[in-house]
Design an enzyme around this catalytic site. Sequence first.
Site, PDB file in Angstrom:
ATOM      1  N   HIS A 170      45.351  40.993  39.811  1.00  0.00           N
ATOM      2  CA  HIS A 170      45.230  42.457  39.682  1.00  0.00           C
ATOM      3  C   HIS A 170      44.757  42.995  41.029  1.00  0.00           C
ATOM      4  CE1 HIS A 170      44.652  46.341  38.022  1.00  0.00           C
ATOM      5  NE2 HIS A 170      43.657  46.127  37.174  1.00  0.00           N
ATOM      6  N   HIS A 172      55.859  42.871  39.543  1.00  0.00           N
ATOM      7  CA  HIS A 172      55.046  43.782  38.741  1.00  0.00           C
ATOM      8  C   HIS A 172      55.436  43.656  37.285  1.00  0.00           C
ATOM      9  CE1 HIS A 172      52.964  47.422  37.478  1.00  0.00           C
ATOM     10  NE2 HIS A 172      52.292  47.304  38.603  1.00  0.00           N
ATOM     11  N   ASP A 226      50.104  46.530  46.433  1.00  0.00           N
ATOM     12  CA  ASP A 226      49.168  45.729  47.227  1.00  0.00           C
ATOM     13  C   ASP A 226      49.741  45.190  48.525  1.00  0.00           C
ATOM     14  OD1 ASP A 226      46.817  45.794  45.598  1.00  0.00           O
ATOM     15  OD2 ASP A 226      47.984  44.718  44.105  1.00  0.00           O
TER      16      ASP A 226
HETATM   17  N1  COA Z   1      55.745  35.521  43.894  1.00  0.00           N
HETATM   18  C1  COA Z   1      56.600  34.565  43.477  1.00  0.00           C
HETATM   19  N2  COA Z   1      57.189  34.588  42.271  1.00  0.00           N
HETATM   20  C2  COA Z   1      56.877  35.600  41.446  1.00  0.00           C
HETATM   21  C3  COA Z   1      55.990  36.624  41.820  1.00  0.00           C
HETATM   22  C4  COA Z   1      55.423  36.546  43.086  1.00  0.00           C
HETATM   23  N3  COA Z   1      54.570  37.488  43.507  1.00  0.00           N
HETATM   24  N4  COA Z   1      55.890  37.506  40.800  1.00  0.00           N
HETATM   25  C5  COA Z   1      56.669  37.055  39.830  1.00  0.00           C
HETATM   26  N5  COA Z   1      57.272  35.900  40.209  1.00  0.00           N
HETATM   27  C6  COA Z   1      58.193  35.109  39.429  1.00  0.00           C
HETATM   28  C7  COA Z   1      57.421  34.135  38.548  1.00  0.00           C
HETATM   29  O1  COA Z   1      57.218  32.900  39.190  1.00  0.00           O
HETATM   30  C8  COA Z   1      58.339  34.024  37.364  1.00  0.00           C
HETATM   31  O2  COA Z   1      59.406  33.190  37.715  1.00  0.00           O
HETATM   32  P1  COA Z   1      59.955  32.089  36.669  1.00  0.00           P
HETATM   33  O3  COA Z   1      60.441  32.913  35.517  1.00  0.00           O
HETATM   34  O4  COA Z   1      60.996  31.384  37.444  1.00  0.00           O
HETATM   35  O5  COA Z   1      58.748  31.256  36.333  1.00  0.00           O
HETATM   36  C9  COA Z   1      58.915  35.433  37.209  1.00  0.00           C
HETATM   37  O6  COA Z   1      58.862  36.008  38.526  1.00  0.00           O
HETATM   38  C10 COA Z   1      58.133  36.319  36.242  1.00  0.00           C
HETATM   39  O7  COA Z   1      56.767  36.295  36.609  1.00  0.00           O
HETATM   40  P2  COA Z   1      55.567  36.514  35.582  1.00  0.00           P
HETATM   41  O8  COA Z   1      54.311  36.005  36.192  1.00  0.00           O
HETATM   42  O9  COA Z   1      55.933  35.986  34.235  1.00  0.00           O
HETATM   43  O10 COA Z   1      55.541  38.078  35.501  1.00  0.00           O
HETATM   44  P3  COA Z   1      54.315  38.929  34.992  1.00  0.00           P
HETATM   45  O11 COA Z   1      54.868  40.213  34.526  1.00  0.00           O
HETATM   46  O12 COA Z   1      53.464  38.159  34.049  1.00  0.00           O
HETATM   47  O13 COA Z   1      53.452  39.094  36.320  1.00  0.00           O
HETATM   48  C11 COA Z   1      52.413  39.845  38.230  1.00  0.00           C
HETATM   49  C12 COA Z   1      53.295  40.225  37.041  1.00  0.00           C
HETATM   50  C13 COA Z   1      52.024  41.109  38.971  1.00  0.00           C
HETATM   51  C14 COA Z   1      51.125  39.152  37.720  1.00  0.00           C
HETATM   52  C15 COA Z   1      53.171  38.878  39.144  1.00  0.00           C
HETATM   53  O14 COA Z   1      54.321  39.508  39.639  1.00  0.00           O
HETATM   54  C16 COA Z   1      52.308  38.357  40.276  1.00  0.00           C
HETATM   55  O15 COA Z   1      51.576  37.372  40.102  1.00  0.00           O
HETATM   56  N6  COA Z   1      52.359  39.011  41.473  1.00  0.00           N
HETATM   57  C17 COA Z   1      51.517  38.614  42.556  1.00  0.00           C
HETATM   58  C18 COA Z   1      50.143  39.248  42.388  1.00  0.00           C
HETATM   59  C19 COA Z   1      50.157  40.721  42.714  1.00  0.00           C
HETATM   60  O16 COA Z   1      50.720  41.147  43.700  1.00  0.00           O
HETATM   61  N7  COA Z   1      49.487  41.488  41.850  1.00  0.00           N
HETATM   62  C20 COA Z   1      49.349  42.906  42.009  1.00  0.00           C
HETATM   63  C21 COA Z   1      50.077  43.650  40.927  1.00  0.00           C
HETATM   64  S1  COA Z   1      50.052  45.386  41.257  1.00  0.00           S
END
Ligand code: COA
Length: 378
Positions: free
Chosen positions: A224, A263, A314
């Site tokens: 987050h 996201h 971010d």
């Molecule tokens: N880097 C690499 N791969 C990513 C990614 C990232 N930042 N964000 C998503 N993915 C990939 C995941 O590995 C997953 O791939 P898979 O299906 O092959 O395993 C797919 O995209 C879906 O990701 P998931 O974690 O299930 O999506 P979510 O909706 O639960 O997660 C976030 C959303 C924001 C937690 C996620 O995109 C993330 O961890 N981002 C990085 C942290 C970040 O920038 N957070 C700030 C948010 S405003």
Amino acid sequence: MTIPPTPAHAGLEDVVIGNSSICFIDGREGRLLYRGYDINELVEHSRFEEVVFLLWHGRLPNKKELPEHEKALAASRKLPGKVLALLKGFPRKATPTEVLRTTVSALSLYDSDAENNSMEASFRKAMRVTGQIATIVASWARIRAGKKPVPPNSRLSAAANFLYMVHGKKPHPLWAKTFDMALILHADHELNASTFSGRVTASTLSDMHSAITSAIGTLKGPLHGGANEAVVRMLQEIGEPERAEVWIKNALAQKRRIMGFGHRVYKTEDPRAAHLRRMAEALGRQSGNLKWYEILRTVERVVGEEKGLYPNVDLYSGACYYAMGIPVDLCVPIFAVSRVSGWTAHVLEQYADDRLIRPRTEYTGPTHPQPVVPLDRR
Ligand code: COA
């Protein structure tokens, strides 16, 4: 044993838990509205203080209301002496987010409305905590560096005052403008994890300080609020623009999660990222150092090509703060300096039409009673 009637929704994805008129996100089109106003317009035509009024009251202030509101917010920046003394006693190695979480919780001990949960008192507490959070963050930045905290200057805007309290001198106008835009862009984001946890706390009819403390604890995590700090650490690790492409390809090959991308709601570029990208470039040009901006541009291109992921808020925010000489680990608390406006708006909205938030889990343990074997026979 009753079995929950609905299938589990991992991460509560797409689950609607109630009504709200505060924030609208269109994840497909990449649109973000506060109380019906597009953030692209707000960022161009308003200041953070106006956005705070908008989030709390549901409309923009008029010419008479704005100065009164700004005056009230500025007057609430000062910390009680005992809270300042508490800050001075914390171990210097404490992270700014831990310090913020602990100090916001402590504020209620000195708040005359602490146990008064009427709407009027909760509104007064929203005003106070919104002003005080910036002072806590800036004061701690100085205290841990062995410097005297700088008292807030009520003649400066929220953005300029924060930079003034961190650096001990009035900021360059571009810095104040950039910081104000960043505050506007982070002010609210519907039911993100920290806002949700603040609303869960408020839904038990607990108090404003408890709700904001819960929200800060949730914001702290790297998935987050912690992502912008992680982006800056990534920039430091990459070091030079020419290393960026190889570095990021290696990271992706190792299945590393790249902070600042992806996201839960946006399926396209986060609309806030475009403004922050522009600001990061402007700050780079002003300082004559475009290195961080160039690294991020390469990272953005490669992650887009290789993974089809878009930048989120971010990716560029940490780089902007870094360019303004703000210590990296202040990125998360700065998020709170802005988001407290949205958190408090959501807490007030929750109180106005409360129903306890209490979901269920899909139970996966044994359903027949297990015999409790006495300890000496286990
Ligand atoms: N880097 C690499 N791969 C990513 C990614 C990232 N930042 N964000 C998503 N993915 C990939 C995941 O590995 C997953 O791939 P898979 O299906 O092959 O395993 C797919 O995209 C879906 O990701 P998931 O974690 O299930 O999506 P979510 O909706 O639960 O997660 C976030 C959303 C924001 C937690 C996620 O995109 C993330 O961890 N981002 C990085 C942290 C970040 O920038 N957070 C700030 C948010 S405003």
